[in-house]
Design an enzyme around this catalytic site. Structure first.
Site, PDB file in Angstrom:
ATOM      1  CG  HIS A  51      48.812  47.801   9.873  1.00 27.44           C
ATOM      2  ND1 HIS A  51      48.089  46.641   9.779  1.00 27.44           N
ATOM      3  CD2 HIS A  51      48.154  48.553  10.788  1.00 27.44           C
ATOM      4  CE1 HIS A  51      47.050  46.678  10.605  1.00 27.44           C
ATOM      5  NE2 HIS A  51      47.083  47.841  11.236  1.00 27.44           N
ATOM      6  CD  GLU A  86      48.587  44.302   7.652  1.00 34.15           C
ATOM      7  OE1 GLU A  86      48.866  44.330   8.873  1.00 34.15           O
ATOM      8  OE2 GLU A  86      47.749  45.027   7.125  1.00 34.15           O
ATOM      9  NE  ARG A 123      42.975  44.392  12.666  1.00 35.95           N
ATOM     10  CZ  ARG A 123      43.576  45.396  13.272  1.00 35.95           C
ATOM     11  NH1 ARG A 123      44.036  46.416  12.554  1.00 35.95           N
ATOM     12  NH2 ARG A 123      43.765  45.388  14.578  1.00 35.95           N
TER      13      ARG A 123
END
Length: 320
Positions: free
Chosen positions: A287, A269, A240
């Protein structure tokens, strides 16, 4: 009127997942694949019995308070649930599940890609060849950091951390780890346990983060901890973005304290950190740790398995 539970799928999941969902549920699918706002979540909660969201949908305390009583379960299409305020949702009687196990290998593959790419100048080299600028060679040209035989520190030795350690052993890396509790000897496979993060950092030529984002781990890799790494270490983060103080990471890259970083997640994000773009020793991906066809099908099916159990009156396997 359909007797099937009504299900909202907030993003465009794999074809196999959507086909199964449409077969077994009265399904509403967001084929536009856009982000849902807090108001969207609240509005749809009055129209459905269940939601399969992704990590992009934020079920914070305010949203949880406003959700309609009709909504009974949130079956996340993710392992991490830091986008869900679990106590707030529990207080509303809403079940929450996730999808562990099935994405460990895919995420570990991305961690390996980032580690190798960061260590061996993948971004700089690709740009040089692609731009037509490769017009020389020298023994001192693009000398990187060798992975084979190096000491690898892993923060968080859960499913993904263990999968990454298995792959790193193929490079004869010396595995060290920090975890909330020590693994059994059968799980360790000879890895060295550290009971503090600080002792792990001091010996990590490469450091890979695989722990969840919690109030305790937010900003885990701050300036002080980055300074504990050996000179010229490489940081990898596929967990994360909140785990890393990005300003401190940038400073460590600029100063040369860190040789490189490989990042698949960011504080912001989508979008990432624009300041990182100027540094070719920061290897970045958007990601996509679990983005393989096999894993996306498995994640979708795991979420649906949890829904099936819930609506049969059973306890879902991955109830949190």
């Amino acid at each position: 009127m359909s007797s099937k539970p009504r299900l909202w799928i907030t993003r465009k999941l794999s074809d196999a997942t959507l086909e199964r969902a449409a077969r077994d549920y009265d399904t509403v699918i967001n084929f536009d694949d856009g982000l849902s706002t807090a108001d969207d979540l609240v509005s749809m909660s009055a129209q459905v019995d269940a939601i399969i969201p992704c990590h992009s949908e934020q079920f914070n305390a305010d949203v949880a308070r406003r959700l309609d009583p009709r909504l009974k379960i949130i079956a996340n299409h993710s392992v991490g649930v830091d986008h869900c305020d679990l106590p707030a949702l529990k207080s509303r009687g809403i079940a929450v599940t996730n999808t562990p196990d099935v994405l460990s290998d895919a995420t570990a593959e991305i961690a390996m890609l980032l580690m190798l790419g960061a260590a061996r100048h993948a971004i700089r080299g690709d740009h040089l060849v692609r731009s037509g600028g490769w017009n020389f060679w020298s023994p001192s040209f693009m000398v990187g950091k060798q992975v084979t035989g190096a000491r690898l520190g892993i923060v968080g030795m859960g499913r993904v951390g263990q999968a990454f350690a298995r792959k790193a052993r193929g490079f004869d890396m010396e595995i060290h780890y920090y975890n909330r509790s020590r693994l059994t000897p059968d799980e360790e496979f000879g890895a060295t346990y550290h009971d503090t993060i600080d002792s792990l950092l001091e010996i990590s030529d490469f450091l890979s983060l695989h722990c969840p984002a919690t109030p305790e781990t937010t900003g885990l890799m701050n300036a002080g901890r980055l300074a504990m790494l050996p000179e010229g270490a490489v940081l990898v983060n596929t967990a994360r973005g909140a785990l890393v103080d990005e300003a401190a990471l940038l400073e460590a890259i600029v100063s040369g304290r860190l040789a490189a970083a490989g990042l698949d997640c960011f504080v912001t994000e989508p979008g990432g950190n624009p300041a990182f773009a100027a540094h070719q020793n920061i290897f970045m991906l958007p990601h996509i740790g679990s983005a393989t066809r096999h894993t996306r099908d498995a994640m979708g099916f795991r979420a649906l398995d949890n829904l099936d159990a819930f609506f049969r009156g059973e306890t879902p396997k991955d109830l949190l």
